[in-house]
Motif scaffolding. Structure first.
Motif, PDB file in Angstrom:
ATOM      1  N   THR A 109      -1.220 -15.956 -14.197  1.00 61.49           N
ATOM      2  CA  THR A 109      -2.113 -15.092 -13.859  1.00 61.49           C
ATOM      3  C   THR A 109      -1.906 -13.778 -14.665  1.00 61.49           C
ATOM      4  OG1 THR A 109      -1.192 -14.811 -11.391  1.00 61.49           O
ATOM      5  CG2 THR A 109      -2.081 -12.265 -12.240  1.00 61.49           C
ATOM      6  N   VAL A 110      -3.113 -13.469 -14.529  1.00 58.24           N
ATOM      7  CA  VAL A 110      -3.223 -12.287 -16.525  1.00 58.24           C
ATOM      8  C   VAL A 110      -3.973 -11.703 -15.723  1.00 58.24           C
ATOM      9  CG1 VAL A 110      -5.003 -11.979 -17.899  1.00 58.24           C
ATOM     10  CG2 VAL A 110      -4.163 -14.787 -17.071  1.00 58.24           C
ATOM     11  N   SER A 111      -3.551 -10.226 -16.138  1.00 54.48           N
ATOM     12  CA  SER A 111      -4.314  -8.708 -15.322  1.00 54.48           C
ATOM     13  C   SER A 111      -4.624  -7.435 -17.114  1.00 54.48           C
ATOM     14  CB  SER A 111      -2.481  -8.065 -15.233  1.00 54.48           C
ATOM     15  OG  SER A 111      -2.269  -8.693 -13.929  1.00 54.48           O
ATOM     16  N   GLY A 112      -5.551  -7.148 -17.240  1.00 61.15           N
ATOM     17  CA  GLY A 112      -6.157  -6.413 -17.769  1.00 61.15           C
ATOM     18  C   GLY A 112      -7.087  -5.527 -16.979  1.00 61.15           C
ATOM     19  N   TYR A 113      -7.882  -4.656 -17.878  1.00 61.26           N
ATOM     20  CA  TYR A 113      -8.864  -3.718 -17.671  1.00 61.26           C
ATOM     21  C   TYR A 113      -9.994  -4.595 -17.791  1.00 61.26           C
ATOM     22  CZ  TYR A 113      -5.588  -0.210 -16.180  1.00 61.26           C
ATOM     23  OH  TYR A 113      -4.152   0.890 -15.942  1.00 61.26           O
ATOM     24  N   SER A 114     -10.975  -4.628 -16.831  1.00 60.85           N
ATOM     25  CA  SER A 114     -12.371  -4.653 -17.184  1.00 60.85           C
ATOM     26  C   SER A 114     -13.093  -3.023 -17.690  1.00 60.85           C
ATOM     27  CB  SER A 114     -12.541  -4.921 -15.707  1.00 60.85           C
ATOM     28  OG  SER A 114     -12.805  -3.526 -14.971  1.00 60.85           O
ATOM     29  N   ILE A 115     -14.680  -4.271 -18.091  1.00 60.59           N
ATOM     30  CA  ILE A 115     -14.872  -3.792 -19.047  1.00 60.59           C
ATOM     31  C   ILE A 115     -15.734  -2.629 -18.230  1.00 60.59           C
ATOM     32  CG2 ILE A 115     -17.372  -3.824 -20.515  1.00 60.59           C
ATOM     33  CD1 ILE A 115     -16.772  -6.510 -21.323  1.00 60.59           C
ATOM     34  N   GLY A 116     -15.859  -0.873 -19.363  1.00 61.88           N
ATOM     35  CA  GLY A 116     -16.175   0.515 -18.186  1.00 61.88           C
ATOM     36  C   GLY A 116     -17.330   0.207 -18.220  1.00 61.88           C
ATOM     37  N   LYS A 117     -18.505   0.574 -18.241  1.00 61.32           N
ATOM     38  CA  LYS A 117     -19.634   0.211 -17.789  1.00 61.32           C
ATOM     39  C   LYS A 117     -20.412   1.802 -16.949  1.00 61.32           C
ATOM     40  CE  LYS A 117     -20.231  -4.831 -16.168  1.00 61.32           C
ATOM     41  NZ  LYS A 117     -20.579  -5.489 -15.537  1.00 61.32           N
ATOM     42  N   GLY A 118     -19.119   2.639 -17.619  1.00 57.18           N
ATOM     43  CA  GLY A 118     -20.150   4.291 -17.232  1.00 57.18           C
ATOM     44  C   GLY A 118     -20.880   4.524 -15.492  1.00 57.18           C
ATOM     45  N   LYS A 197     -12.942  -7.867 -25.919  1.00 52.64           N
ATOM     46  CA  LYS A 197     -12.086  -8.521 -27.535  1.00 52.64           C
ATOM     47  C   LYS A 197     -11.223  -7.879 -27.488  1.00 52.64           C
ATOM     48  CE  LYS A 197     -16.332 -11.971 -28.708  1.00 52.64           C
ATOM     49  NZ  LYS A 197     -17.016 -12.048 -29.733  1.00 52.64           N
ATOM     50  N   GLY A 198     -10.092  -8.010 -27.773  1.00 55.14           N
ATOM     51  CA  GLY A 198      -9.102  -7.472 -28.363  1.00 55.14           C
ATOM     52  C   GLY A 198      -8.054  -5.759 -27.233  1.00 55.14           C
ATOM     53  N   ASN A 199      -8.593  -6.625 -25.508  1.00 52.57           N
ATOM     54  CA  ASN A 199      -7.821  -5.769 -24.424  1.00 52.57           C
ATOM     55  C   ASN A 199      -6.498  -6.596 -24.698  1.00 52.57           C
ATOM     56  OD1 ASN A 199     -10.118  -4.108 -24.791  1.00 52.57           O
ATOM     57  ND2 ASN A 199     -10.041  -4.636 -22.546  1.00 52.57           N
ATOM     58  N   LEU A 200      -5.628  -5.947 -24.595  1.00 52.41           N
ATOM     59  CA  LEU A 200      -4.333  -5.087 -24.143  1.00 52.41           C
ATOM     60  C   LEU A 200      -4.299  -6.464 -22.688  1.00 52.41           C
ATOM     61  CD1 LEU A 200      -0.819  -4.928 -25.401  1.00 52.41           C
ATOM     62  CD2 LEU A 200      -1.155  -3.427 -23.676  1.00 52.41           C
ATOM     63  N   ILE A 201      -3.589  -7.180 -22.355  1.00 56.40           N
ATOM     64  CA  ILE A 201      -3.734  -8.268 -21.346  1.00 56.40           C
ATOM     65  C   ILE A 201      -1.953  -8.762 -20.893  1.00 56.40           C
ATOM     66  CG2 ILE A 201      -5.716  -9.059 -21.317  1.00 56.40           C
ATOM     67  CD1 ILE A 201      -2.912 -11.365 -21.974  1.00 56.40           C
ATOM     68  N   GLN A 202      -1.520  -8.947 -20.077  1.00 62.65           N
ATOM     69  CA  GLN A 202      -0.460  -9.515 -19.068  1.00 62.65           C
ATOM     70  C   GLN A 202      -0.175 -10.454 -18.794  1.00 62.65           C
ATOM     71  OE1 GLN A 202      -0.954  -6.013 -17.754  1.00 62.65           O
ATOM     72  NE2 GLN A 202      -0.948  -4.887 -19.780  1.00 62.65           N
TER      73      GLN A 202
END
Length: 206
Positions: A109-118, A197-202
């Motif tokens: 399972t991979v968790s991270g923050y999605s790309i912000g689109k404003g 790219k470069g985002n922190l993931i768990q």
């Protein structure tokens, strides 16, 4: 042992199977992570494990964190994350975790923050249909009515409206590990992973 580690998203590419099929994969750079703390919870029959990722200079973190690492004779880490494990036999403070803990064919399972689109409108954020575009129509992409009048006389919480799109924590389950490179601490998982790219993931493997 339940495996939990921290890493960064490198990017997406494709690899080819033995049958010649193209497999879309995401490259993740995982660890190395270090176990920084363990807390035993006998009532829940599991152990809480805190791991650290990415070395950092002491002047870049708080004095509380410096004391936390110094008391355990560990270097300073920029990121800390806590996981739960059922098997406490192989858990020792200072142990390094890397991609060697995983195997090709495992599901994670991979968790991270999605790309912000404003700030986004109704159509883009919630896939609402627009109004007619013909001449005379005064409702193309407007919200329209958002609730009843006198009763209840307010808008209920959670109403789907325009607002911030993206930049939310997302977890993708059951991503298959296709390839592991222990020299670079990278692994390739089949499918997409939240974030840029470069985002922190768990990652987490049961």
């Amino acid at each position: 042992m339940s495996i939990g580690m921290i890493g960064k998203k490198v990017g997406m590419t494709q690899i080819f199977s033995e049958e010649g099929l193209s497999i879309p994969v995401t490259i993740l750079q995982i660890g190395p992570c270090t176990i920084t703390q363990t807390i035993q919870e006998p009532e829940n029959k599991h152990t809480r494990i805190q791991i650290g990722y990415e070395y950092v200079k002491p002047n870049k973190i708080t004095k509380a964190k410096i004391g936390h690492f110094k008391s355990k004779d560990l270097p300073c880490f920029k990121y800390l994350k806590e996981y739960k494990a059922n098997n406490k036999d192989s858990i020792n403070i200072g142990k390094n975790l890397n991609v060697g803990e995983l195997k090709v064919g495992n599901y994670i399972t991979v968790s991270g923050y999605s790309i912000g689109k404003g700030f986004s409108g109704y159509q883009k954020r919630h896939h609402f249909s627009r109004g007619p575009m013909s001449h005379g129509s005064k409702n193309h992409r407007q919200p329209g009515s958002i609730g009843a009048g006198t009763t209840p006389g307010r808008v209920f919480p959670g109403k789907r409206m325009a607002g911030q799109l993206g930049n939310k924590r997302v977890s993708i389950k059951n991503l298959k590990i296709v390839e592991i490179n222990q020299n670079n601490n990278t692994l390739a998982v089949q499918g997409s992973v939240p974030g840029k790219k470069g985002n922190l993931i768990q990652i987490y493997k049961r």
